[in-house]
Design a protein around this motif. Structure first.
Motif, PDB file in Angstrom:
ATOM      1  N   ASP A   4       0.838  -1.198   0.000  1.00  0.00           N
ATOM      2  CA  ASP A   4       0.000   0.000   0.000  1.00  0.00           C
ATOM      3  C   ASP A   4       0.870   1.245   0.000  1.00  0.00           C
ATOM      4  OD1 ASP A   4      -2.202  -1.526   0.041  1.00  0.00           O
ATOM      5  OD2 ASP A   4      -2.744  -1.134   2.126  1.00  0.00           O
ATOM      6  N   VAL A   5       0.718   2.058  -1.037  1.00  0.00           N
ATOM      7  CA  VAL A   5       1.424   3.336  -1.014  1.00  0.00           C
ATOM      8  C   VAL A   5       0.644   4.287  -0.121  1.00  0.00           C
ATOM      9  CG1 VAL A   5       2.260   5.256  -2.402  1.00  0.00           C
ATOM     10  CG2 VAL A   5       2.302   2.951  -3.334  1.00  0.00           C
ATOM     11  N   VAL A   6      -0.691   4.240  -0.289  1.00  0.00           N
ATOM     12  CA  VAL A   6      -1.556   5.117   0.496  1.00  0.00           C
ATOM     13  C   VAL A   6      -2.545   4.277   1.273  1.00  0.00           C
ATOM     14  CG1 VAL A   6      -3.448   6.788   0.335  1.00  0.00           C
ATOM     15  CG2 VAL A   6      -1.382   7.115  -1.034  1.00  0.00           C
ATOM     16  N   ARG A   7      -2.742   4.625   2.557  1.00  0.00           N
ATOM     17  CA  ARG A   7      -3.784   3.994   3.349  1.00  0.00           C
ATOM     18  C   ARG A   7      -4.452   5.099   4.166  1.00  0.00           C
ATOM     19  NH1 ARG A   7      -7.527   0.255   4.199  1.00  0.00           N
ATOM     20  NH2 ARG A   7      -8.085   0.177   6.419  1.00  0.00           N
ATOM     21  N   VAL A   8      -5.723   5.359   3.897  1.00  0.00           N
ATOM     22  CA  VAL A   8      -6.423   6.351   4.723  1.00  0.00           C
ATOM     23  C   VAL A   8      -7.546   5.663   5.471  1.00  0.00           C
ATOM     24  CG1 VAL A   8      -5.875   8.366   3.313  1.00  0.00           C
ATOM     25  CG2 VAL A   8      -7.921   7.049   2.805  1.00  0.00           C
ATOM     26  N   GLU A   9      -7.741   6.088   6.717  1.00  0.00           N
ATOM     27  CA  GLU A   9      -8.771   5.485   7.559  1.00  0.00           C
ATOM     28  C   GLU A   9      -9.628   6.579   8.174  1.00  0.00           C
ATOM     29  OE1 GLU A   9      -6.378   3.334  10.326  1.00  0.00           O
ATOM     30  OE2 GLU A   9      -5.694   1.906   8.816  1.00  0.00           O
ATOM     31  N   GLU A  10     -10.927   6.481   7.933  1.00  0.00           N
ATOM     32  CA  GLU A  10     -11.893   7.409   8.551  1.00  0.00           C
ATOM     33  C   GLU A  10     -11.465   8.868   8.370  1.00  0.00           C
ATOM     34  OE1 GLU A  10     -14.987   7.111   9.907  1.00  0.00           O
ATOM     35  OE2 GLU A  10     -14.767   5.160   8.894  1.00  0.00           O
TER      36      GLU A  10
END
Ligand SMILES: Nc1ncnc2c1ncn2[C@@H]1O[C@H](COP(=O)(O)OP(=O)(O)OP(=O)(O)O)[C@@H](O)[C@H]1O
Ligand SMILES: [Mg+2]
Lengths: 248, 405
Positions: A4-10
Motif C-alpha cells: 500500500d502506497v496510500v492507506r487512509v482510515e476514517e
C-alpha cells in the motif's frame, strides 16, 4: 499493507466557516497499492480536491489517519511534511502552477533546489525528466512560450523529478482540449507501465476510461470503488485521431 | 536550500523591480549618505581645529577676560573688560613659571598707502609675539620692548598686506595709515599661507598692543594675554600662579567667581572634541531616524512583495520548500535592498564629501569605522524590518497560498 502506497482510515475534513461547518470529507477509508492508476470521480463539490490535497500533504485532515508508505503523515510537523512533499509526492495541478519567471528546466529543478541536490546533478536530472515527457528540446523556454499541453508536461516533469512514491493530479486535463488531454493520458499510461502509482481527478468518464481503477465521491463519501476491466489505450486512440497540426 | 541559491532568487526579485527597489532603498541611502557626509565634514573640522591649536604650542596658556565655562559642550562666555596691560606686566614679573607674556588687542582698520587701500585686522601684540608663535619677520625686524613701552607708531605687515599695498616694492621704511594715523613699516612677516579653514594668515598687520589701544581703539583693556610656561610640564603651576596673582589684583573674594579664565590648547581641544561628539550624537540620531524611516519603507515594500507572490510561495511550498527556506528568501531580499542602499549611500556620501572638500576648501576625513557602522546599521535595519514580512511568508499555509490569486 506492504504494497500500500496510500492507506487512509476514517478521513474527515471539516471546513469551519464560523456559522456553518462544511463537511468536505466524511470518513473515507481506502488503500492504494503500488502501481495503481486511479481515477477519482464525482460531482463538483463532492470532495475530490479536498481528498487530493490531503493525500498531497498540502492540507491536513480534521481527523482520521493517513499512512503514506506505512508512515503516519497525519501527525507530522510542518518541516517533515515539506520534506515528504519534496521527495515522496509529485503533484500536478489543473492550472499547471509553473513559475513564470523561470525557464522550463529551472521549473523542473525547483524541487531539487529544496532537496539540496548539487547544481550539476540538478540540471542533469531536470533535462532527463523533461526528455521523458517529450520536452527535451524546450528546456530553455519560459511557460508563456509553451502551449497548455506543454506547460502541463513541464509540471509533470517537475512532479516526477525527485522520483516520488505517488503522482497526484487534480484535473490535469481540465484546461486542455481533447486531443491534448489524450496526449497527457498517453504520458500517464506510459509512466504507469513503467511502474508509477498515479491518482488523477477527472470529471470526464472518457478520461477515467484510461485508468485501471475508478473511485467515486458523493458529498464527501466514497460511494463506488471498482477496477476498470476495459482500460483504453491512449496511444492507440491518438493514432486513430486525425493528426493535429504538429506542436511538439 | 543553500545560501547561494536563496541569494540568487532574492537578487532576481530585487532586479526585477529596479525602480521600486531603488525607491525602497532611498530612505536607507539618504540615512547612510547623511551619516557619512556629516561625519566626514565634522571629523575634518575637528582635525583642522586640532592642527591649528597644536601650532599654538603645548606650553601656551590663553588668558581671557570674563568667565568661560567649559562644562560638557556648553560654553558660556561673559565678556568683561577685566584684563589690563598692568595685569600682563604683573604676570611677567611675578609668575616664576611664565617666561613670555604677549598681550593682545585687536581692531579692524583699513591700511592705506598712497591710493592703495586694504581692509584687515590690526593685531596689537607684545614684542614676544615672534617667539611665542615661532613666526618671524622675513624682511626688516619686529618691534622691540622699548617701542612697545613708548607706544611707537610702528607696524609689521603680513605678506598679503605687503603685496596688496606695495606690490613688488620693499615696504620696510615706508609709511602706512591706520585710521588716519601714520605708522612706519619696520618689517614684513614670513609668508604663512592659509589655515585649514581657508583663512589667509598673512592678511594681518601687527603693531605694539600699547599703540593699538592708545592710538587706534581707545580701549584700556586687553582682548587676551598669551602666557608661555617655561615648559609643558610646568603648565599647571604657571596656571595656578596666574590665577592666584589675578585674583589678588582683581580683589576677588575666596569662593567668588573670577572675572578671567585660563585656557590651554589642551582645554580648547577637549572642548572641540566635546562639541564634535555632541554634534555627532545629535546628527547620528537624526540619521538613525532617516534609517528607521528607510526600514519602515523596506518593511512596507516587503509586505507588498510577499502579498504579490503568495502564489509563488504556495508553489514553492508545494514542491517541498520549508518555512525557513521561504523566510531566508525574503530576509535576503530585504537585506539586499538595505545593504545595496547602504552601499549606494556610502558612495554618494564619499562623493559629496569629496566635492565639498574640493569646492569649499574644507578638509574631509572619511572615517572607515563610522562608514562601516553606518552600512552595518543599514543591514541591521533591513534584517529587523524585513523579518516580519518574511516570517509571515514563511508561515503561509501551502493550500491557502496556492488558492490565492
Ligand atoms: N477552503 C474551503 N473553505 C470552505 N469550504 C471549502 C473549502 N474548500 C472546499 N470547500 C468545500 O468543500 C466541499 C468539497 O470541495 P472540493 O473542492 O473538494 O470539491 P471538488 O470535488 O474538488 O469539486 P470540483 O469538481 O468543483 O473541483 C465543497 O462543498 C466546497 O465548497
Ligand atoms: Mg476540485
Amino acid at each position: 499493507m506492504s504494497n500500500d502506497v496510500v492507506r487512509v482510515e476514517e478521513l474527515r475534513k471539516v471546513y469551519d466557516l464560523g456559522e456553518v461547518q462544511v463537511e468536505a470529507l466524511c470518513g473515507v477509508t481506502l488503500s492504494i497499492r503500488r502501481g495503481e492508476f486511479v481515477a477519482v470521480m464525482g460531482a463538483s463539490g463532492s470532495g475530490k480536491s479536498t481528498f487530493m490535497n490531503i493525500l498531497g500533504c498540502l492540507d491536513r485532515p480534521t481527523s482520521g489517519r493517513y499512512l503514506l508508505e506505512a508512515k503516519d503523515v497525519s501527525t507530522m510537523a510542518r518541516d517533515e511534511l515539506a520534506s515528504i512533499r519534496n521527495t515522496r509526492i509529485g503533484f500536478v495541478f489543473q492550472g499547471f502552477n509553473l513559475l513564470h519567471r523561470m525557464s522550463a528546466v529551472q521549473n523542473v529543478e525547483l524541487p531539487m533546489l529544496y532537496g539540496d541536490v548539487p547544481k550539476t546533478e540538478r540540471r542533469k536530472r531536470a533535462v532527463e525528466s523533461l526528455t521523458a515527457v517529450g520536452l527535451g528540446e524546450r528546456q530553455g523556454h519560459h511557460p508563456n512560450q509553451l502551449s497548455g499541453g506543454q506547460q502541463q508536461r513541464v509540471a509533470i516533469a517537475r512532479a516526477l523529478v525527485n522520483r516520488p512514491a505517488i503522482l497526484l493530479a487534480d484535473e490535469p486535463t481540465g484546461n486542455l482540449d481533447s486531443r491534448t488531454s489524450v496526449e497527457i493520458l498517453e504520458l500517464f499510461q506510459r509512466l504507469h507501465r513503467d511502474g508509477a502509482t498515479i491518482v488523477m481527478v477527472t470529471h470526464e468518464p472518457d478520461i477515467a476510461e484510461y485508468c485501471s481503477r475508478q473511485i467515486h465521491f458523493r458529498d464527501g463519501e466514497l460511494v463506488d470503488d471498482r477496477l476498470n476491466p476495459h482500460v483504453r489505450d491512449a496511444a492507440a486512440d491518438l493514432a486513430a485521431m486525425p493528426p493535429a497540426h504538429r506542436r511538439a | 536550500m543553500r545560501l547561494a541559491e536563496s541569494l540568487e532568487i532574492a537578487l532576481e526579485a530585487v532586479a526585477r523591480h529596479r525602480l521600486r527597489s531603488f525607491l525602497t532603498a532611498l530612505g536607507i541611502i539618504i540615512g547612510v549618505f547623511s551619516v557619512i557626509t556629516i561625519v566626514a565634514v565634522g571629523a575634518g573640522a575637528q582635525h583642522m581645529m586640532q592642527e591649528s591649536f597644536k601650532s599654538f604650542g603645548t606650553n601656551v596658556l590663553w588668558l581671557l577676560p570674563g568667565s568661560h565655562v567649559l562644562g560638557g559642550a556648553r560654553i558660556s562666555i561673559t565678556m568683561s573688560n577685566s584684563l589690563t596691560p598692568e595685569d600682563a606686566e604683573a604676570i611677567a614679573k611675578e609668575c616664576p613659571d611664565v617666561i613670555y607674556v604677549s598681550p593682545a588687542a585687536f581692531t579692524g582698520s583699513p591700511v592705506v598707502h598712497g591710493n592703495q587701500n586694504w581692509s584687515t585686522v590690526v593685531n596689537g601684540v607684545g614684542q614676544t609675539f615672534p617667539v611665542v608663535r615661532s613666526w618671524y619677520p622675513a624682511q626688516g625686524a619686529f618691534f622691540t620692548e622699548a617701542e612697545v613701552t613708548m607706544a611707537a607708531k610702528v607696524c609689521v605687515l603680513g605678506r598679503t598686506v605687503a603685496t596688496k599695498l606695495f606690490g613688488r616694492d620693499d615696504p620696510v621704511g615706508r609709511t602706512v595709515r591706520l585710521k588716519k594715523v601714520p605708522f612706519r613699516v619696520i618689517g614684513v612677516m614670513a609668508a604663512k599661507g592659509q589655515t585649514g579653514w581657508g583663512q589667509d594668515q598673512d592678511d594681518i598687520v601687527l603693531a605694539p598692543y600699547t599703540t593699538v589701544m592708545k592710538k587706534l581703539s581707545g580701549q584700556t583693556h586687553l582682548a587676551a594675554v598669551s602666557c608661555t610656561a617655561v615648559s609643558a610640564s610646568r603648565m599647571k603651576q604657571a596656571s595656578e600662579q596666574i590665577t592666584a596673582l589675578l585674583r589678588r589684583r582683581h580683589r576677588i573674594q575666596p569662593g567668588a567667581e573670577q572675572d578671567f579664565s585660563i585656557l590651554s590648547a589642551k582645554d580648547v581641544l577637549a572642548m572641540v572634541d566635546k562639541i564634535y561628539d555632541t554634534l555627532i550624537l545629535f546628527l547620528g540620531s537624526v540619521a538613525s531616524i532617516a534609517l528607521l524611516v528607510g526600514g519602515i519603507g523596506i518593511m512596507n515594500i516587503m509586505l507588498v512583495s510577499v502579498t504579490e507572490r503568495i502564489r509563488e510561495i504556495g508553489i514553492r511550498l508545494a514542491v517541498g520548500a520549508r518555512g525557513r527556506d521561504i523566510l531566508l528568501q525574503f530576509l535576503l531580499e530585504a537585506l539586499l535592498l538595505s545593504v545595496s542602499g547602504g552601499l549606494l549611500g556610502l558612495l554618494a556620501g564619499v562623493g559629496i564629501a569629496q566635492a565639498i572638500a574640493s569646492t569649499l576648501n574644507w578638509p574631509i576625513l572619511i572615517d572607515p569605522g563610522s562608514s562601516a557602522i553606518a552600512v552595518l546599521f543599514a543591514a541591521g535595519v533591513g534584517l529587523a524590518f524585513g523579518f516580519l514580512p518574511a516570517w509571515r511568508a514563511s508561515r503561509l499555509d501551502p493550500i491557502q497560498a496556492l488558492r490565492s490569486e
